[in-house]
Design a protein around this motif. Structure first.
Motif, PDB file in Angstrom:
ATOM      1  N   LEU A 226       3.343  -1.738   4.726  1.00  0.00           N
ATOM      2  CA  LEU A 226       3.268  -0.518   3.900  1.00  0.00           C
ATOM      3  C   LEU A 226       2.174  -0.659   2.834  1.00  0.00           C
ATOM      4  CD1 LEU A 226       4.247   2.239   3.059  1.00  0.00           C
ATOM      5  CD2 LEU A 226       6.068   1.142   1.727  1.00  0.00           C
ATOM      6  N   ARG A 227       2.024  -1.850   2.322  1.00  0.00           N
ATOM      7  CA  ARG A 227       0.956  -2.096   1.344  1.00  0.00           C
ATOM      8  C   ARG A 227      -0.415  -1.852   1.995  1.00  0.00           C
ATOM      9  NH1 ARG A 227       0.241  -7.893  -1.675  1.00  0.00           N
ATOM     10  NH2 ARG A 227      -1.413  -7.313  -3.084  1.00  0.00           N
TER      11      ARG A 227
ATOM     12  N   PHE B  95      -0.916   1.943   2.173  1.00  0.00           N
ATOM     13  CA  PHE B  95      -1.319   2.527   0.891  1.00  0.00           C
ATOM     14  C   PHE B  95      -2.785   2.214   0.590  1.00  0.00           C
ATOM     15  CE2 PHE B  95       3.267   2.310  -0.919  1.00  0.00           C
ATOM     16  CZ  PHE B  95       3.497   3.634  -0.587  1.00  0.00           C
TER      17      PHE B  95
ATOM     18  N   PRO C 158       9.503  -5.932   2.153  1.00  0.00           N
ATOM     19  CA  PRO C 158       9.517  -6.334   0.730  1.00  0.00           C
ATOM     20  C   PRO C 158      10.020  -7.755   0.521  1.00  0.00           C
ATOM     21  CG  PRO C 158      11.334  -4.840   1.217  1.00  0.00           C
ATOM     22  CD  PRO C 158      10.511  -4.925   2.466  1.00  0.00           C
TER      23      PRO C 158
ATOM     24  N   ALA D  47       5.812 -10.853  -2.570  1.00  0.00           N
ATOM     25  CA  ALA D  47       4.806  -9.844  -2.189  1.00  0.00           C
ATOM     26  C   ALA D  47       4.806  -8.679  -3.177  1.00  0.00           C
ATOM     27  CB  ALA D  47       5.082  -9.342  -0.779  1.00  0.00           C
ATOM     28  N   CYS D  48       5.990  -8.189  -3.540  1.00  0.00           N
ATOM     29  CA  CYS D  48       6.060  -6.976  -4.372  1.00  0.00           C
ATOM     30  C   CYS D  48       5.555  -7.244  -5.793  1.00  0.00           C
ATOM     31  CB  CYS D  48       7.491  -6.439  -4.410  1.00  0.00           C
ATOM     32  SG  CYS D  48       8.088  -5.947  -2.782  1.00  0.00           S
TER      33      CYS D  48
ATOM     34  N   ALA E  34      10.681   0.796  -1.560  1.00  0.00           N
ATOM     35  CA  ALA E  34      11.259  -0.464  -1.037  1.00  0.00           C
ATOM     36  C   ALA E  34      10.999  -1.641  -1.952  1.00  0.00           C
ATOM     37  CB  ALA E  34      10.664  -0.740   0.339  1.00  0.00           C
TER      38      ALA E  34
HETATM   39  S1  SF4 Z   1       6.070  -2.896  -3.422  1.00  0.00           S
HETATM   40 FE1  SF4 Z   1       6.665  -4.425  -1.884  1.00  0.00          FE
HETATM   41  S2  SF4 Z   1       7.557  -3.250  -0.185  1.00  0.00           S
HETATM   42 FE2  SF4 Z   1       6.379  -1.812  -1.468  1.00  0.00          FE
HETATM   43  S3  SF4 Z   1       4.341  -1.708  -0.551  1.00  0.00           S
HETATM   44 FE3  SF4 Z   1       4.264  -3.274  -2.143  1.00  0.00          FE
HETATM   45  S4  SF4 Z   1       4.715  -5.201  -1.095  1.00  0.00           S
HETATM   46 FE4  SF4 Z   1       5.375  -3.547   0.266  1.00  0.00          FE
END
Ligand code: SF4
Length: 324
Positions: free
Chosen positions: A97-98, A101, A305, A309-310, A321
């Motif tokens: 998902l990252r 974006f 997630p 990473a987040c 997420a």
């Molecule tokens: S916040 Fe976490 S789950 Fe959401 S796009 Fe970023 S890395 Fe992925």
């Protein structure tokens, strides 16, 4: 900044949907965005007419319910495959998902002070070598010029960073004079095909390693070096690393340098961490690239997630997420 927040809002809205009411989804996203803004940004943000347009327009319903599912036209295509870099692959692997974006919806990210600092140090080294090297004083002049261009100052925190950069560059310069290996290329770019995909990138520095002491003839050996301004990681922590494995493959595929080793050079700590390649490394990185390419082409952008990473993700404030 406000435009950036509006882009984030649109991306977050596209990611939600699933039958949720647009106004309800917007209320939730706005609350997250407003919690991360300054009072002035909040004031300007709240005068934006974007919400009214989104709630009233038919396009909003399509965005919110995700009727417009195909992102095909927005994928970074090159022929039948994709244009990919090591950073693209690492981003997708850390969280699809990252990647969506950042690389598909192309929501720009605000650079932190630490990021601007790292980019500045990197550019000093690039310019220094690009101009054919020189004295330490010349290198430090490049730092001061780059510092101003990056909008960094000399207050308490940025002054400390400036001192840190000066000390690191002085050590870098001294090491360069002492080492036996000979730097031969800087910022050398590569491009090659892997399956249907086009891989591209640049290696910060390539050193030709010193030959054997007995003077015997053997194939020249090279070291591919990538500069880092982050906390040093150990060779063990880097065992799943993609970037240097991809660079090694690039050296062989694009430059025909069969005999290379690779290392990260943590400039601020003056530490070089060699990352050995296992025998099956080329197969393994090829498999990774093909797998990532397949996922992107199939538009598989489900979040994965994790706190690690987040916490480093630029989109966490709007991501439904997020675990940060
Ligand atoms: S916040 Fe976490 S789950 Fe959401 S796009 Fe970023 S890395 Fe992925």
């Amino acid at each position: 900044m406000v435009r950036y927040l509006e882009l984030l809002k649109l991306a977050a809205l596209m990611q939600r949907g699933g039958g949720r009411d647009t106004a309800e989804a917007l209320a939730d996203i706005n609350a997250r965005l407003l919690a991360a803004t300054t009072p002035l940004q909040r004031e300007i943000f709240q005068t934006s007419t974007l919400d009214a347009t989104l709630v009233a327009g038919p396009r909003a319903a399509r965005i919110a319910t995700r009727e417009e599912r195909s992102l095909g036209p927005f994928l970074p295509r090159r022929g039948v495959g994709l244009a990919l870099s090591a950073s693209d692959i690492e981003t997708y692997r850390s969280c699809p998902l990252r990647y969506k974006f950042s690389r598909v919806l192309r929501i720009p990210a605000e650079q932190t002070r630490q990021q601007r600092f790292g980019i500045t140090v990197h550019q000093v080294l690039e310019r220094f070598h690009g101009e054919g090297g020189g004295t330490l004083a010349q290198m430090l002049e490049l730092l001061d010029a780059g510092w101003r261009r990056a909008g960094l100052g000399y207050g308490e925190q940025e002054g400390r960073l400036h001192e840190r950069a000066r000390a690191a560059l002085a050590r870098y310069h001294a090491r360069l004079q002492e080492q036996a290996a000979q730097p031969v290329w800087f910022e050398r770019s590569f491009a090659f095909r892997l399956g249907p995909h086009h891989l591209r990138g640049r290696v910060d520095r390539v050193d030709r390693l010193a030959g054997p002491a007995d003077g015997s003839q053997e194939q020249a050996r090279y070291e591919l070096i990538d500069y880092k301004t982050s906390r040093p990681r150990t060779a063990e922590e880097l065992s799943q690393d993609v970037q240097l494995s991809l660079y090694a493959l690039a050296a062989s595929e694009a430059w025909k340098l069969e005999s290379s080793q690779q290392a990260y050079y943590y400039v601020l700590d003056d530490r070089k961490v060699p990352v050995p390649r296992p025998a099956h490394d080329a197969d393994s990185i090829t498999h990774t690239v093909l797998q990532v390419g397949e996922g992107i082409l199939a538009e598989a952008f489900e979040p994965t997630p994790s706190p690690a990473a987040c916490s480093l993700c630029d989109y966490r404030i709007v991501c439904p997420a997020s675990e940060a």
